[in-house]
Design a protein around this motif. Sequence first.
Motif, PDB file in Angstrom:
ATOM      1  N   GLU A 438       0.832  -1.190   0.000  1.00 35.49           N
ATOM      2  CA  GLU A 438       0.000   0.000   0.000  1.00 35.49           C
ATOM      3  C   GLU A 438       0.882   1.262   0.000  1.00 35.49           C
ATOM      4  O   GLU A 438       0.633   2.211  -0.738  1.00 35.49           O
ATOM      5  CB  GLU A 438      -0.873  -0.041   1.262  1.00 35.49           C
ATOM      6  CG  GLU A 438      -2.089   0.812   1.194  1.00 35.49           C
ATOM      7  CD  GLU A 438      -2.833   0.739   2.512  1.00 35.49           C
ATOM      8  OE1 GLU A 438      -4.055   0.646   2.472  1.00 35.49           O
ATOM      9  OE2 GLU A 438      -2.187   0.764   3.589  1.00 35.49           O
ATOM     10  N   SER A 441       2.269   1.788  -3.335  1.00 38.88           N
ATOM     11  CA  SER A 441       1.300   2.146  -4.384  1.00 38.88           C
ATOM     12  C   SER A 441       0.982   3.626  -4.306  1.00 38.88           C
ATOM     13  O   SER A 441       0.500   4.210  -5.265  1.00 38.88           O
ATOM     14  CB  SER A 441       0.030   1.295  -4.352  1.00 38.88           C
ATOM     15  OG  SER A 441      -0.197   0.741  -3.134  1.00 38.88           O
ATOM     16  N   ARG A 491       5.125   0.123  -9.783  1.00 36.50           N
ATOM     17  CA  ARG A 491       3.921   0.752  -9.230  1.00 36.50           C
ATOM     18  C   ARG A 491       2.691  -0.104  -9.475  1.00 36.50           C
ATOM     19  O   ARG A 491       1.812  -0.229  -8.623  1.00 36.50           O
ATOM     20  CB  ARG A 491       3.720   2.120  -9.858  1.00 36.50           C
ATOM     21  CG  ARG A 491       4.842   3.075  -9.494  1.00 36.50           C
ATOM     22  CD  ARG A 491       4.862   4.248 -10.419  1.00 36.50           C
ATOM     23  NE  ARG A 491       3.635   5.035 -10.286  1.00 36.50           N
ATOM     24  CZ  ARG A 491       3.614   6.350 -10.242  1.00 36.50           C
ATOM     25  NH1 ARG A 491       4.720   7.026 -10.313  1.00 36.50           N
ATOM     26  NH2 ARG A 491       2.487   6.993 -10.140  1.00 36.50           N
ATOM     27  N   ARG A 495       0.415  -2.418  -6.571  1.00 37.29           N
ATOM     28  CA  ARG A 495      -1.039  -2.266  -6.468  1.00 37.29           C
ATOM     29  C   ARG A 495      -1.732  -3.620  -6.608  1.00 37.29           C
ATOM     30  O   ARG A 495      -2.619  -3.961  -5.839  1.00 37.29           O
ATOM     31  CB  ARG A 495      -1.546  -1.317  -7.564  1.00 37.29           C
ATOM     32  CG  ARG A 495      -1.758   0.078  -7.018  1.00 37.29           C
ATOM     33  CD  ARG A 495      -2.208   1.007  -8.100  1.00 37.29           C
ATOM     34  NE  ARG A 495      -1.136   1.956  -8.374  1.00 37.29           N
ATOM     35  CZ  ARG A 495      -0.891   2.498  -9.541  1.00 37.29           C
ATOM     36  NH1 ARG A 495      -1.602   2.191 -10.592  1.00 37.29           N
ATOM     37  NH2 ARG A 495       0.084   3.367  -9.676  1.00 37.29           N
TER      38      ARG A 495
END
Length: 603
Positions: A438, A441, A491, A495
């Motif tokens: 998290e 992300s 990235r 996620r």
Amino acid sequence: MSVLLQTGKVYLLRKQFNNIFSKCIFYRKKSDVSRKFVTFDEIVALRRAEARRSLVVQVNSESSFNELHGYCSKYASINDIHHYRNSGGEHFMLIEFNSEENLKDVLKSCSSHQKDVDVMGVQSPFLWFRASSGVREKYEQSIKQLAVKDGSKSVNEEVLYEELLNCDSVSDQIQMLYDRTVLNDIGVRLRYMVARQLEVVFSSLYANIRVQPFGSSVNGFGRMGCDLDLVLSNNLDEHNLISFVTQSSQKHRLVYQEKKSEGARSPSQRHMELLGALLELRVPGAGRVQRILNARVPIVKYSHELADVDCDLCCNNTSGVYMSELLWALGALDARVRPLTGAVRSWARAVALTNAHPGRWLTNFPLTLLVLFFLQQKQSGPILPSLNYLISLAGKEDIRVAEENLNCTFLRDLNKLPTDSYSQNDDDLQTLLFKFFEFYSQFEFQDKAISINEGRAIRKPNSLPLYVVNPLEQSLNVSRNVSYEECERLRLEVRNAAWHLESCLDGHKSDDWGILGLVEQKSSRGLKKLLRVGNSHRLVSVKDLFKDNDDVEPSTEGIRSKMEKFKKVDKLTDTNKEKKSEMRFKNSQTAREVFRIRRNKLI
Ligand code: GTP
Ligand code: MG
């Protein structure tokens, strides 16, 4: 270890040290009772001493143990014998003698080498055990057993995945993944033996030679089968170039005459060339030597066939060792750091974010810094302190200066660290892994750099896609090679991973639940997943997935629906076998994967 043995009490380290290093028992002075952490230097000294009194002997099989034990006991007393096989299936025994003196006695007893005109004998700690000629000596059954049998065998991935499937929680999965894959005791011993071999073979060419493993073999983040980074140095003072220049050198009045490098080419490159040639000609076990001389740090790569390790040898790169020391210390501070990093490394490999070969992608070292940086974040109580904080607590004994006056000073003895500066939250491994994904992300990679020195994001000094500050040389970016596309993939993948873990929170355990959905290779994940049937998760027979007639064009039907069909067919196994054999694969990659699985007899 024997020196330490004489001085005092035995301390079994806390569970948090349950890894390669901490499985040893440490012996300390009584005055050290309150110490909770051992230092990197203590571990290294212990492992080096162990290697100095050890030999690796090639044998016929593990049943050679009794004869080898009986034979060697005639010359010296033995602490332990560890058995392993290399990937060629050859058998070896790593024997640890009681003392270095003992080992010298054994070496004196060694016979000369093969009387082959092409082979010039060389002393090294790698030997072989000749079958006895004439009347076979009888040895009594040893009371000792092998300390370990087949010790360097890697875990079978399929078995591991089955075990992960049966764990109660994602945290248990992460811990199990770490415990099953971490570089084990014999893995570390062998790596120190490979380093020791170079010291023995090169000792008359380089005064005060020291060959030291660094990188994942010693920094606490290594897995079984990881490569071995080695640095050869011949500093009179092991630690401190400053003290060497200012004090120690004054004490030594007899000084070696030196050989200056002649010729136009860079001396360091010529030395590496020479080391390459020596490895090829004079180092038993070393093969497939490759010289990479134009890199910032020139290296010679080789494969040690007896120890089954791929090695990267460089010269005078002490900062690499200090970097390993830093990672080792941060990994030792909290029991969650290494398993969490292990899970992240496995995930990154599975989604092909990292790759063993150099390129425009991430490697394990910067990835590890990403995990450490995440654990320094203060939001829910930091688990690790910043490097600047460790530097602020450093004393005189912590001063280290590497080549090119690189200051590598930071607090070494973690017992001096205030306890409120680390482990300041109780998150379990599952929560931490989720928060890691998290965190990244949402990380502003376009503007921010990752600095474990600061423990917080700093402004990026340039527009490179990913900026991870080199902790010991802050003007450098250790991820300068990473391309924009790879950073974007990072990235995206964090996620996806966060999403996957979140979807596991509903408690439903599908066959890729938790860490399984993150660490199985993507290319085979879908297939393996489909091959697991029902709750028993047993694997179906792959040969049943193919048509007998191999030249039929692959069907265009989706693999998923085919597998579904197959599962139905499987239930009718006894009654309708022909239907099973109608299975075809959509693409050749899938078929290749199945062949690979079949070849490996995993099913
Ligand atoms: P694996 O070999 O992938 O298991 O991990 P590793 O940590 O050993 O990484 P690698 O073999 O790539 O590098 C060995 C060590 O060299 C690292 O642990 C670092 O200490 C150091 N190192 C690697 N990359 C860099 C870099 O870009 N800059 C600097 N200064 N040091 C590096
Ligand atoms: Mg390495």
